[in-house]
Design a protein around this motif. Structure first.
Motif, PDB file in Angstrom:
ATOM      1  N   ASN A 129     -33.926  36.852  70.579  1.00 37.96           N
ATOM      2  CA  ASN A 129     -34.204  38.475  71.147  1.00 37.96           C
ATOM      3  C   ASN A 129     -33.519  39.236  70.134  1.00 37.96           C
ATOM      4  O   ASN A 129     -32.657  39.272  69.325  1.00 37.96           O
ATOM      5  CB  ASN A 129     -33.008  38.133  72.286  1.00 37.96           C
ATOM      6  N   GLN A 131     -33.076  43.403  68.356  1.00 40.44           N
ATOM      7  CA  GLN A 131     -32.728  44.727  68.310  1.00 40.44           C
ATOM      8  C   GLN A 131     -33.529  45.313  66.899  1.00 40.44           C
ATOM      9  O   GLN A 131     -33.154  44.683  65.937  1.00 40.44           O
ATOM     10  CB  GLN A 131     -31.341  45.306  68.349  1.00 40.44           C
ATOM     11  N   ASN A 187     -35.683  47.044  75.997  1.00 42.11           N
ATOM     12  CA  ASN A 187     -35.280  45.890  75.945  1.00 42.11           C
ATOM     13  C   ASN A 187     -36.367  44.925  76.987  1.00 42.11           C
ATOM     14  O   ASN A 187     -35.795  44.015  77.706  1.00 42.11           O
ATOM     15  CB  ASN A 187     -33.861  46.027  76.871  1.00 42.11           C
ATOM     16  N   GLY A 188     -37.623  45.049  76.682  1.00 39.31           N
ATOM     17  CA  GLY A 188     -38.641  44.334  77.587  1.00 39.31           C
ATOM     18  C   GLY A 188     -39.242  43.255  76.759  1.00 39.31           C
ATOM     19  O   GLY A 188     -39.067  42.788  75.658  1.00 39.31           O
ATOM     20  N   LYS A 189     -40.296  42.514  77.246  1.00 34.54           N
ATOM     21  CA  LYS A 189     -41.137  41.485  76.798  1.00 34.54           C
ATOM     22  C   LYS A 189     -42.306  42.129  76.218  1.00 34.54           C
ATOM     23  O   LYS A 189     -42.765  43.200  76.601  1.00 34.54           O
ATOM     24  CB  LYS A 189     -41.262  40.442  77.735  1.00 34.54           C
ATOM     25  N   ASN A 204     -46.776  36.834  78.433  1.00 34.52           N
ATOM     26  CA  ASN A 204     -45.456  37.824  77.910  1.00 34.52           C
ATOM     27  C   ASN A 204     -44.806  36.769  77.033  1.00 34.52           C
ATOM     28  O   ASN A 204     -44.655  35.504  76.911  1.00 34.52           O
ATOM     29  CB  ASN A 204     -44.601  37.846  79.069  1.00 34.52           C
ATOM     30  N   SER A 205     -44.335  37.555  75.984  1.00 40.24           N
ATOM     31  CA  SER A 205     -43.403  36.888  74.873  1.00 40.24           C
ATOM     32  C   SER A 205     -42.140  36.249  75.543  1.00 40.24           C
ATOM     33  O   SER A 205     -41.761  36.598  76.708  1.00 40.24           O
ATOM     34  CB  SER A 205     -42.793  37.958  74.017  1.00 40.24           C
ATOM     35  N   THR A 206     -41.539  35.187  75.223  1.00 40.63           N
ATOM     36  CA  THR A 206     -40.371  34.486  75.564  1.00 40.63           C
ATOM     37  C   THR A 206     -39.243  35.370  75.488  1.00 40.63           C
ATOM     38  O   THR A 206     -38.409  35.351  76.246  1.00 40.63           O
ATOM     39  CB  THR A 206     -40.229  33.004  74.438  1.00 40.63           C
ATOM     40  N   TYR A 207     -39.151  36.158  74.197  1.00 42.57           N
ATOM     41  CA  TYR A 207     -37.929  36.806  73.892  1.00 42.57           C
ATOM     42  C   TYR A 207     -38.004  38.135  74.256  1.00 42.57           C
ATOM     43  O   TYR A 207     -39.147  38.727  74.749  1.00 42.57           O
ATOM     44  CB  TYR A 207     -37.371  36.629  72.596  1.00 42.57           C
ATOM     45  N   HIS A 208     -36.779  38.942  74.244  1.00 43.44           N
ATOM     46  CA  HIS A 208     -36.833  40.315  74.601  1.00 43.44           C
ATOM     47  C   HIS A 208     -36.782  41.082  73.512  1.00 43.44           C
ATOM     48  O   HIS A 208     -36.162  40.629  72.394  1.00 43.44           O
ATOM     49  CB  HIS A 208     -35.567  40.675  75.675  1.00 43.44           C
ATOM     50  N   TYR A 209     -37.057  42.410  73.338  1.00 39.89           N
ATOM     51  CA  TYR A 209     -37.111  43.417  72.274  1.00 39.89           C
ATOM     52  C   TYR A 209     -36.503  44.639  72.597  1.00 39.89           C
ATOM     53  O   TYR A 209     -36.993  45.258  73.796  1.00 39.89           O
ATOM     54  CB  TYR A 209     -38.514  43.270  71.646  1.00 39.89           C
ATOM     55  N   SER A 210     -35.739  45.340  71.698  1.00 43.49           N
ATOM     56  CA  SER A 210     -35.462  46.736  71.899  1.00 43.49           C
ATOM     57  C   SER A 210     -35.261  47.374  70.547  1.00 43.49           C
ATOM     58  O   SER A 210     -35.239  46.780  69.527  1.00 43.49           O
ATOM     59  CB  SER A 210     -34.087  46.754  72.593  1.00 43.49           C
TER      60      SER A 210
END
Length: 578
Positions: A129, A131, A187-189, A204-210
């Motif tokens: 995950n 940032q 904060n999405g995939k 979709n990706s496994t992790y979240h990104y922001s």
């Protein structure tokens, strides 16, 4: 001294006596750990222990049994079912014990072309995950139906690799994206899409990104002088590669997060990572300062030599060394000099000169030239003045009156590795460390021990102890281990910093005189006690406890003493080179 020797004798007896006590046929296998196992590699090992008067056969073929009752053999499996009958026969009474083991070997199938329209998997790096900040890069690798049109973040296209670049299998797509000011991930995939005419596959990706957006940069300060920087947020079993320790209250510019690590910008061309708990962010937030350096001092007193410069704040720093000629190179990130800086020496004994360089517009570099190879140094702040304290080579280059740290690896619930006899690494390291302590005291050295009894001492406490005590040298005693008990054996030393290489090389050369195989003198190693710069250190992996031949040797008191003698001789050799 008498108490230490008594403990050594008790330890040796506890290790050796059970090895010779059993004469009843039995088998205790360390590899494999189960009677039936599914595997996907052909090479497997049968290793374990039997009685010292037993002979062992595997499928009626004799196996060499060491004097400790241990044995290890390598087997190449055929695809499918592989069954082995292991028999131990007590030669004193003819009684036998038999055990059957079975491996089911199914090789990993080679990659195949995706036969139906779909996406098999997506890998995005960096992992975790995240940032992110503007300018950060993301990289993607996807496998799916070949010949399609693939895209991902902001509809950026992915390129299908030619089969010649993907192991002969089409359908691998790759791409990169540099984060732009207008991008928002909320904060999405991240979706990866594959198009084929009227069909669309989405994964979709496994992790979240922001995206981290701050008009005023997010800053934090290090919580203490045990705070360290790493080159990445991921690493091997020893953790991410450490690039140096920082003093307390050093100001850091936080530009992202990956998992439990903050990403920090040291200077315009260098970033690093730091564990989130080691940074205090509840501080007044303001733009990062600019530090123009002009005031420098270079001097010596009765204890050491020093170089210091005044800064506008406690800025981050990194360092390295050269051995021949001896130099310490320190980069102060976020600082620059408009005018020339003083190079005048005042009473220095080890420092022969200081050069000031500006490799980039926001990195001030001090190159400290020495009479000898570096013997250790400490970087710290007094208010906003950064100081490099340079150790001098001891006036009397003999073991007498030197202060030497000895670390007995593992201990307590941290058992380390286990030999085929069942002996724990923690037991042998304490035994060897106590013998080394006694030998060096006979030479006149003062010894600081991380542990002298069977107890758990966390590695962070060991590091803190030795950094506070600041010995002349540090030796950490361990035994190596490998999943291959047949082919892997020998003695090795490990170090992190260039200035520690000569110490490790001298000890390693002497250890090879014991007849052990050469597992090399290895640099850039990330073990926690290899990371300090305050003193030369050596991680001594005496031999492989996982190898029955090596284990047989180290359980002999005479061989243990030979190991200790060679370490002491190696230390003396090192001192002669300084």
């Amino acid at each position: 001294m008498k108490q230490a020797l008594k403990l050594i004798l008790q330890t040796v007896i506890a290790i050796v006596v059970p090895l010779w006590a059993s004469s009843q046929a039995y088998l205790r296998l360390s590899q494999p750990s189960r009677e039936q196992t599914n595997v996907n590699t052909a090479r497997q090992f049968i290793a374990g222990k039997t009685c010292t008067d037993c002979k062992v056969t595997i499928n009626n073929e004799p196996v060499y049994v060491y004097s400790t009752g241990t044995f290890a053999v390598k087997k190449e499996l055929k695809e499918g079912r592989n069954t082995f009958t292991i028999t131990a026969e007590d030669t004193t009474n003819g009684k036998t014990y038999t055990k059957n083991i079975t491996w089911y070997y199914a090789p990993v199938p080679p990659p195949r072309v995706t036969s139906s329209f779909r996406i098999d998997f997506v890998e995005i790096s960096p992992k975790g995950n995240l940032q992110l900040s503007v300018g950060d890069s993301l990289h993607v690798r996807m496998k799916g139906y070949p010949g399609g049109r693939a895209s991902w973040f902001n509809n950026s296209p992915l390129r299908e690799l030619p089969a010649s670049q993907s192991g002969g299998v089409p359908g691998y797509y790759v791409g990169s994206y540099v984060l732009q000011p207008a991008d928002s991930m909320l904060n999405g995939k991240i979706q990866v899409r594959l198009h084929n005419g009227s069909e669309t596959a989405i994964l979709n990706s496994t992790y979240h990104y922001s995206v981290m957006r701050n008009e005023i940069p997010l800053t934090g300060r290090t919580i203490d002088n045990m705070t360290y920087l790493t080159s990445a947020a991921e690493g091997d079993r020893l953790g991410p590669d450490k690039i140096g320790y920082l003093d307390k209250d050093v100001l850091l510019h936080i530009i992202g997060r990956q998992g439990d690590y903050y990403k920090v910008r040291l200077s315009s061309q260098r970033t690093a990572f730091i564990p989130e708990p080691l940074v205090e962010t509840d501080i007044p937030q303001e733009p990062m300062p600019v530090s123009i350096v002009s005031d420098a001092k270079i001097w010596g007193d009765e204890k050491a030599d020093y170089v210091s410069v005044a800064l506008s704040d406690k800025l981050p720093y990194t360092s390295t060394q050269m051995v021949s000629p001896g130099k310490i190179i320190v980069d102060i990130h976020g600082a620059y000099a408009e005018n020339s800086i003083s190079t005048q020496l005042q009473g220095t004994r080890e420092i022969t000169g200081v050069q000031w360089q500006q490799p980039t517009h926001d990195v001030l570099r001090m190159v400290i030239s020495l009479k000898h190879a570096p013997w250790g140094y400490q970087i710290y702040y007094e208010n906003n003045r950064i100081t490099v304290k340079v150790k001098r080579v001891p006036a009397n280059l003999s073991l007498r009156n030197l202060v030497i740290g000895i670390d007995a690896g593992h201990g307590g619930s941290n058992m380390g590795s286990v030999g085929l006899t069942g002996v724990y690494e923690k037991t042998l390291t304490l035994n060897l460390a106590l013998q080394l302590e006694a030998a060096l005291k006979r030479e006149g050295a003062t010894i600081i021990m991380s542990r002298t009894t069977e107890r758990l001492v966390p590695n962070e406490e060991r590091l803190s102890l030795f950094r506070r005590a600041n010995p002349d040298l540090l030796l950490s005693i361990h035994l190596n281990s490998s999943g291959n008990p047949v082919d892997v054996s020998g003695t090795a030393t490990y170090y992190k910093h260039p200035f520690c290489e000569p110490l490790n090389a001298a000890i390693h050369k002497r250890l090879l005189e014991t007849g052990l195989n050469d597992f090399k003198n290895n640099g850039d190693f990330n073990f926690i006690l290899n990371n300090p710069t305050e003193f030369p250190d050596a991680l001594i992996e005496t031999l492989f406890i996982s190898n029955p031949g090596d284990e047989e040797k180290i359980l002999e008191p005479q061989f243990q003493q030979e190991i200790i003698n060679k370490i002491v001789q190696g230390l003396k050799d090192y001192l002669k080179t300084m």
